[in-house]
Structure formats: structure tokens, C-alpha cells
Design an enzyme around this catalytic site. Structure first.
Site, short mmCIF file in Angstrom:
data_model
loop_
_atom_site.label_atom_id
_atom_site.label_comp_id
_atom_site.label_asym_id
_atom_site.label_seq_id
_atom_site.Cartn_x
_atom_site.Cartn_y
_atom_site.Cartn_z
N TYR A 85 0.78 -1.03 0.21
CA TYR A 85 -0.08 -0.09 -0.11
C TYR A 85 0.90 1.28 0.05
O TYR A 85 1.01 2.14 0.93
CB TYR A 85 -0.99 -0.03 1.20
CG TYR A 85 -2.10 -1.20 1.00
CD1 TYR A 85 -2.23 -1.97 0.07
CD2 TYR A 85 -2.39 -1.65 2.54
CE1 TYR A 85 -3.26 -2.65 0.04
CE2 TYR A 85 -3.45 -2.55 2.71
CZ TYR A 85 -3.84 -3.31 1.20
OH TYR A 85 -4.72 -4.40 1.09
P1 FDA Z 1 2.67 -2.51 -10.66
O1 FDA Z 1 2.82 -2.86 -12.04
O2 FDA Z 1 2.00 -0.95 -10.30
O3 FDA Z 1 4.01 -2.82 -9.83
C1 FDA Z 1 4.11 -2.17 -8.37
C2 FDA Z 1 5.61 -2.17 -7.93
O4 FDA Z 1 6.40 -3.48 -8.22
C3 FDA Z 1 6.30 -1.10 -8.83
O5 FDA Z 1 7.44 -0.63 -8.05
C4 FDA Z 1 7.05 -2.08 -10.02
O6 FDA Z 1 7.96 -1.42 -10.55
C5 FDA Z 1 7.17 -3.22 -9.44
N1 FDA Z 1 7.23 -4.40 -10.27
C6 FDA Z 1 6.40 -4.69 -10.98
N2 FDA Z 1 6.74 -6.01 -11.70
C7 FDA Z 1 7.77 -6.23 -11.45
C8 FDA Z 1 8.47 -7.21 -11.89
N3 FDA Z 1 8.20 -8.08 -12.75
N4 FDA Z 1 9.95 -7.26 -11.32
C9 FDA Z 1 10.34 -6.29 -10.31
N5 FDA Z 1 9.59 -5.45 -9.80
C10 FDA Z 1 8.25 -5.27 -10.43
N6 FDA Z 1 -2.64 -5.92 -1.88
C11 FDA Z 1 -2.81 -7.03 -1.07
O7 FDA Z 1 -1.93 -7.43 -0.24
N7 FDA Z 1 -4.05 -7.44 -1.09
C12 FDA Z 1 -5.17 -7.17 -1.86
O8 FDA Z 1 -6.26 -7.78 -1.69
C13 FDA Z 1 -4.89 -5.98 -2.85
N8 FDA Z 1 -5.90 -5.54 -3.37
C14 FDA Z 1 -5.73 -4.30 -4.02
C15 FDA Z 1 -6.83 -3.91 -5.22
C16 FDA Z 1 -6.54 -2.79 -5.77
C17 FDA Z 1 -7.80 -2.27 -6.59
C18 FDA Z 1 -5.27 -2.12 -5.79
C19 FDA Z 1 -5.21 -1.19 -6.55
C20 FDA Z 1 -4.00 -2.70 -5.06
C21 FDA Z 1 -4.58 -3.69 -4.37
N9 FDA Z 1 -3.44 -4.08 -3.56
C22 FDA Z 1 -3.68 -5.39 -2.71
C23 FDA Z 1 -2.02 -3.91 -3.33
C24 FDA Z 1 -1.23 -4.54 -4.60
O9 FDA Z 1 -0.91 -5.67 -3.80
C25 FDA Z 1 0.07 -3.58 -4.94
O10 FDA Z 1 -0.39 -2.32 -5.39
C26 FDA Z 1 0.84 -4.31 -5.82
O11 FDA Z 1 2.02 -3.84 -5.87
C27 FDA Z 1 0.35 -4.44 -7.06
O12 FDA Z 1 1.27 -4.92 -8.11
P2 FDA Z 1 1.01 -4.59 -9.62
O13 FDA Z 1 1.81 -5.72 -10.40
O14 FDA Z 1 -0.45 -4.72 -10.06
O15 FDA Z 1 1.54 -3.36 -9.95
#
Ligand code: FDA
Length: 535
Positions: free
Chosen positions: A477
Site C-alpha cells: 500500500y
Molecule cells: P505495478 O505493476 O504497479 O507494480 C508495483 C511495483 O512493483 C512497482 O514498483 C513496479 O515497478 C514493481 N514491479 C512490478 N512488476 C515487477 C517485476 N516483474 N519485477 C520487479 N518489480 C516489479 N494488496 C494486497 O496485499 N491484497 C489485496 O487484496 C490487494 N488488493 C488491491 C486492490 C486494488 C484495486 C489495488 C489498486 C491494489 C491492491 N493491493 C492489494 C495492492 C497491490 O498488492 C500492490 O499495489 C501491488 O504492488 C500491485 O502489483 P502490480 O503488479 O499490479 O503493480
């Protein structure tokens, strides 16, 4: 000039609608320097010729597809960032990622990596200085081992895609991760990953048994070749800092054929304050197969028409309704749960239920596009001593004055107690009663300040009731209000300690040591990435 063909395909009507919405709302300062991306394209082109890769994976702001690739649930980060990506690269092969790292270094144009794009502060697709994005969406395969015990999950998969694949294999195969199906595996697993089975099975990151990662030198490492220090760091130390994770190998879990869910709402005039108060003494100690989460939001009383607060007790029980009712009768009779409140279903149906997608076809889980696009800001806290009644009443006073606000109280205990604080970088284990997530959303950019001010006032109010020294926070978060962040991502150890200790407590120092060893030049960075110590 580059010989790479830029992708020009047409967009789906849904994407165009969302795109128009964003265009209508966002004011991005477009400062793309065409020189930057021409040079980058040139460099990639050279690399790709060597690796013989496809050329339809590069998007510039001139491509129609570019905007849809940047679609995110949260409009706020893009509206306030100084830069949008010079280029978006959607690799199809590991060599494409290695090429992107090579060119990013050569041209000194920083790189951000995006999986699901759900970072609360948009750090995967916005920056205050020129940059490029590696978007992992084409790395989304989920390969379940023949014995059904483990799976390799590529980081561009969403949680929905993962759950969908498991459901096709078996009704009883599952994985403990978050609720929202459009969240990406890359960010989510890297920072922990809390979900409705976490009291029974802890976090997504706790199930990682191997990983493949591309480091700052473009080398591809697995658990054996990366070593246990780096393997430790990528299981909860947050995304970005240590390399681009290609895929995680995880252990899967089995669930009963039938699980039970309920969602029971009580407003203030229905004793909600006393129920929430009582829940604090039950939720982290009750049967590990049961997780009862509370969603708190402002509401209007249907009986009096007055402003009130609604507390929705939302729950998954890994078992049948009759057993759940017995547990509730013994340990939380105050809620008054009845047979009619309980719904029996398969685990995958429960995922649809919690995502607000009940009765929709399973394939809805494959949709990567975010729903409910709006401006929002989130924060988090941890609680180890229950709030007194008066403390809860203080929260209600904040909630009734703020439309679009929500607090989630997520219980810990159970499986969390089986991990020591240092077993993974995620330190919030034994002693944590529950985690608080704060979210406030709004519709237009010019309303931002008033809502941010409201949330920061509430956060100040909460200080006296939540964990101290440090006041803890959940790295998934992400909250840039914590500490002063260097926009170049070159944060000093002292600056980073402010948020580092809150997210990782004593594990922060070890994360810094690992970072110093594996990425001393701080190639992989953002405003809150782990800094190396310069010698
Ligand atoms: P994103 O692509 O934005 O990446 C997040 C971070 O990780 C960035 O710093 C990115 O550069 C890095 N990153 C991404 N892919 C990578 C890779 N392959 N290698 C290295 N670094 C990488 N959390 C939770 O624990 N339980 C939940 O139920 C929820 N529910 C939820 C709902 C909604 C609507 C949102 C917006 C967020 C959540 N979250 C959550 C929070 C969520 O776990 C957190 O935002 C994650 O980082 C999102 O991962 P993404 O890959 O989608 O994001």
C-alpha cells in the site's frame, strides 16, 4: 533512424472509452524528447537484430495503443507526474528484457517495470524525470506442475489469470493472494500479497520456492544462481529494487470442495461500534480457516435518513456453513450470524464474490482492464493493541464527513504467527492484531487537495492508536507521504530509513546490504526503492 516497426493496431471500443475518460481528466506535462526515444529505438533495434526478436513490442506516445497500455485504476499519479514514458516496451522474450536493460544503461534513460499497474502511487508507469517502461503483460503464463503441488507464474499475469488457470485444473486447487483480479503478480508477490485465505496460508510471498530474475547486468538468475540473500529479498522486499522478476515458482494449496462466505452489514444504529470493538478481540484468534475482514464506509441510515457509518463484516470460511455457524456461535455470537447470511460455493466462486463479480462467467477473471477508474490515495497502519470505544467513535466522525472514503480492517494471527519477523522481508507477524487500509477516491483532479488533506488528518488522528517505533506500514500500500523521497530515486540511506523501517522494520538493513551487493550502481530504482550504501 530505427528500422523498428511501431505498432499501430486499432483499439477496442472499451479501451477507447476509458482512454477518452482519462484524456478528459488528465493533465500530463508532455515533455518527451524525441531524441531520447529515437536513440533508444536505435539501440533496441541493434540488440533485437542480434537476438532476432519481434519488432512489434515498442510503443511511443504516437501509437494509439500507448494510452491504453498506461490505463490504471488510479488517475492521480499520471495527473501529477512530470513525465510520461518516452517508450513502452512490451517484451515477448527474455532477450527483449535484457535488451531494454542494456539500452537503458547505455543511454542513461531509467527504466520502470510494470506488471498489473496497481501501485498506489503509480511508480511503475510515472516518473518525475524522463524514463521508459517495461510492461510485462506478455509474460503471463501460469504453468501448473503435473502433480498440482506447484506452479511457475510469470509476473505479467494478473491474480485473475492465475486463479482462472487453477480453477480450470481443479475445484480444490487454490492460491492465497489478494482479492482484486486485475492486480499484477509482479508487484503483489514482491511486496507480500494478503488475501482472504491469509489467516490459514499467510501471504503469496510466503509460498515462493524459486524465482527467475534479470539482474542489472542483464543476467538471468534462478534461486540457485542468485543465492539465498537475494532470494530472501525478493519475497516481500517490494518490487523494483533488485531486478526484473520474470517468474515465481509457488506452492499451491488445496481447499475444500465447498467453502462458505458471508457479508453482513451493521450500521452505527445497529450496534456497529460495539461489534467492531469486540471483533478486535476475536478476529486474530478465531479458527485459522476463518477470516473476517471489516469494510467501513460512510452511509445514510435507511431508517432515520441521517449520516452514519456502515461496517461490513466480509468473510471466507474454508469449510461448510454448519461448521462456520458453530464457530461463530461460540466465539463471535454478538454478530448474530444466521444460516441465511451464509453462502456455500466453490473457492473460485468465492473469489468472484469478493471481487463483486458474482454470477459472472469465469472468463471475467481474464480481463486486465481496471474497473472503477478514479483518483485515489491510500495509506496503511498496523494495530497491536485494540482501539478503545472512544477511539473508534473518533474514526466515525472522520468517515461521516468524507464521501468516497473507506477503511479496511484485515485480521492477522493464524498462519502469520508461524513466521519469525526476519524469515522474509515482510515483518508484520506475531503480535499484529490487524492491518488498516485507508482509501479515499474522488472524480475530478481539482478536488484532490481537499481529499488528500482529509486523509492526512485522519492518519494524524490514528497515530495514538496504532503501532509505534516504528509506526508500521504495508509496502504494497505504497505511500509517498512517508518520508521525503528523492524524485531521481537516488535516496540516501537516512532518507530511505524513514519509510524503510516502517515497511520492513529490522529487515530494512538486510535489504540495503543485499541491494548494495547486487545492484551497487542503483540501476533499479524509484522514489521508494531500497538504496545501496555507497562505499
Ligand atoms: P505495478 O505493476 O504497479 O507494480 C508495483 C511495483 O512493483 C512497482 O514498483 C513496479 O515497478 C514493481 N514491479 C512490478 N512488476 C515487477 C517485476 N516483474 N519485477 C520487479 N518489480 C516489479 N494488496 C494486497 O496485499 N491484497 C489485496 O487484496 C490487494 N488488493 C488491491 C486492490 C486494488 C484495486 C489495488 C489498486 C491494489 C491492491 N493491493 C492489494 C495492492 C497491490 O498488492 C500492490 O499495489 C501491488 O504492488 C500491485 O502489483 P502490480 O503488479 O499490479 O503493480
Amino acid at each position: 533512424m530505427s528500422n523498428i516497426t511501431r505498432n499501430q493496431e486499432m483499439e477496442s471500443p472499451r479501451i477507447i472509452t476509458l482512454f477518452s475518460l482519462i484524456l478528459a481528466n488528465i493533465l500530463i506535462l508532455v515533455t518527451s524528447s524525441s531524441q531520447n526515444y529515437d536513440d533508444f529505438l536505435e539501440c533496441l533495434s541493434d540488440q533485437f537484430q542480434r537476438s532476432n526478436s519481434a519488432t512489434d513490442i515498442i510503443y511511443t506516445p504516437q501509437n494509439v495503443t500507448y494510452a491504453s497500455l498506461l490505463l490504471a485504476q488510479n488517475l492521480r499519479p499520471a495527473a501529477t507526474a512530470r513525465e510520461r514514458p518516452e517508450l513502452i516496451i512490451t517484451p515477448r522474450r527474455e532477450a527483449d528484457i535484457q535488451a531494454a536493460i542494456h539500452c537503458s544503461k547505455k543511454l542513461n534513460l531509467p527504466l520502470r517495470v510494470k506488471s498489473g499497474g496497481h501501485d498506489f502511487e503509480g511508480l511503475s508507469y510515472t516518473s518525475q524525470t524522463p524514463f521508459v517502461v517495461v510492461d510485462m503483460r506478455n509474460f503471463r503464463s501460469v504453468t501448473i506442475a503435473r502433480d498440482g503441488k506447484t506452479a511457475w507464474v510469470q509476473t505479467g499475469a494478473t491474480l485473475g489469470q492465475l486463479y482462472h488457470t487453477l480453477a480450470l485444473r481443479s475445484r480444490t486447487l487454490a492460491f492465497p493472494a489478494g482479492v482484486c483480479p486485475t492486480v499484477g503478480v509482479g508487484g503483489h508477490f514482491s511486496g507480500g500479497g494478503f488475501g482472504m485465505m491469509s489467516r490459514r496460508h499467510a501471504l503469496a510471498a510466503d509460498h515462493i520456492v524459486d524465482a527467475r530474475i534479470v539482474n542489472a547486468d542483464g543476467e538471468i538468475l534462478d534461486r540457485k544462481t542468485m543465492g539465498e540473500d537475494l532470494f530472501w529479498a525478493i519475497r516481500g522486499g517490494g518490487g523494483t529494487s533488485f531486478g526484473i522478476v520474470l517468474e515465481f515458482k509457488v506452492t499451491l494449496v488445496t481447499v475444500p470442495e465447498t467453502v462458505t462466505v458471508f457479508n453482513v452489514t451493521r450500521r452505527l444504529e445497529e450496534n456497529a461500534t460495539e461489534l467492531v470493538h469486540r471483533w478486535q478481540f476475536v478476529a486474530d484468534k478465531i479458527d485459522d480457516n476463518l477470516l473476517i475482514r471489516i469494510f467501513l464506509h460512510p452511509d445514510v441510515s435507511p431508517t432515520t435518513g441521517n449520516k452514519t457509518v456502515a461496517a461490513s463484516f466480509t468473510s471466507l470460511f474454508l469449510g461448510r456453513a454448519r461448521d462456520l455457524l458453530q464457530i461463530m456461535e461460540k466465539q463471535f455470537p454478538e454478530l448474530g450470524l444466521t444460516e441465511q447470511d451464509c453462502l456455500e460455493m466453490s473457492w473460485i466462486e468465492s473469489e468472484l464474490f469478493f471481487s463483486g463479480l458474482r454470477d459472472q462467467p469465469l472468463d471475467v477473471l481474464l480481463d486486465r482492464n481496471p474497473r472503477d477508474v478514479l483518483y485515489y490515495k491510500g495509506k496503511s497502519d498496523y494495530v497491536s493493541t485494540p482501539f478503545p470505544l472512544e477511539g473508534l467513535r473518533g474514526i466515525w466522525r472522520f468517515l461521516v464527513e468524507e464521501e468516497g472514503s473507506e477503511l479496511q480492517f484485515s485480521p492477522y494471527g493464524g498462519a502469520f504467527n508461524r513466521f519469525s519477523e526476519s524469515e522474509t522481508p515482510f515483518p508484520h507477524r506475531r503480535g499484529t492484531v490487524f492491518m488498516i487500509e485507508y482509501v479515499v477516491g474522488w472524480e475530478t483532479l481539482n478536488q484532490s487537495q481537499q481529499h488528500l488533506d482529509w486523509l492526512r488528518r485522519l492518519y494524524d488522528y490514528m497515530e495514538r492508536y496504532v503501532t509505534k517505533s516504528p509506526r508500521a506500514a504495508y509496502v504494497n500500500y505504497r505511500d509517498l507521504d512517508i518520508g521525503r523521497n528523492n524524485i531521481e530515486g537516488n535516496t540516501s540511506y537516512e532518507q530511505a530509513s524513514v519509510w524503510g523501517l516502517r515497511y520492513f522494520n529490522n529487515n530494512f538493513r538486510r535489504l540495503v546490504r543485499v541491494k548494495t551487493k547486487v545492484d551497487p550502481s542503483n540501476f533499479f530504482r524509484n522514489e521508494q526503492s531500497i538504496p545501496p550504501i555507497s562505499s
